[in-house]
Design a protein around this motif. Structure first.
Motif, PDB file in Angstrom:
ATOM      1  N   GLU A   1       0.828  -1.209   0.000  1.00 45.26           N
ATOM      2  CA  GLU A   1       0.000   0.000   0.000  1.00 45.26           C
ATOM      3  C   GLU A   1       0.864   1.262   0.000  1.00 45.26           C
ATOM      4  OE1 GLU A   1      -4.141  -1.340   2.148  1.00 45.26           O
ATOM      5  OE2 GLU A   1      -2.460  -0.832   3.457  1.00 45.26           O
TER       6      GLU A   1
ATOM      7  N   LYS B   1       1.474   9.083  -6.076  1.00 50.26           N
ATOM      8  CA  LYS B   1       1.732  10.488  -5.771  1.00 50.26           C
ATOM      9  C   LYS B   1       2.790  11.051  -6.714  1.00 50.26           C
ATOM     10  CE  LYS B   1       3.041  13.743  -2.131  1.00 50.26           C
ATOM     11  NZ  LYS B   1       3.591  14.639  -3.115  1.00 50.26           N
TER      12      LYS B   1
ATOM     13  N   ASN C   1       0.970   3.979  -3.004  1.00 48.64           N
ATOM     14  CA  ASN C   1       0.649   5.377  -2.735  1.00 48.64           C
ATOM     15  C   ASN C   1       1.794   6.308  -3.122  1.00 48.64           C
ATOM     16  OD1 ASN C   1      -1.901   4.714  -1.781  1.00 48.64           O
ATOM     17  ND2 ASN C   1      -1.231   4.581   0.343  1.00 48.64           N
TER      18      ASN C   1
END
Length: 99
Positions: free
Chosen positions: A79, A87, A83
């Protein structure tokens, strides 16, 4: 195309065999060209976590035998990596910037 994942849970022995959905203590190989995804791996791991307890022995597709705590850590790693990459893409970083 949808990828079908097979995870075997031997309830009488409290053993979970995850095959190539779980690479113990390392980053997985996710075959994007065949339809696999990081999101799919994360969801498969979360579903497996619903089945098991702290005493479950996990047989990964690659690496040493594992347990629930290590699988939870692996989910967090996936995760966090997902992420971070998303980003970086949103921030329009180059491939070198993402790496």
């Amino acid at each position: 195309m949808q990828i079908q994942i097979v995870i075997l849970y031997f309830t009488n022995n409290n053993v979970l065999h995850m095959g190539d959905t779980y690479f113990s203590m390392r980053y997985p190989y996710i075959d994007l060209k065949s339809g696999a995804s990081v999101h799919g791996y994360i969801e498969a791991h979360k579903r497996a976590l619903l089945l098991i307890d702290e005493h479950t022995k996990i047989i990964p597709g690659h690496g040493t035998s594992s347990n629930k705590k290590e699988l939870e850590t692996n989910v967090l790693m996936l995760e966090n990596t997902q992420n971070s990459v998303l980003k970086a893409i949103k921030d329009e970083k180059t491939l070198e910037g993402v790496i």
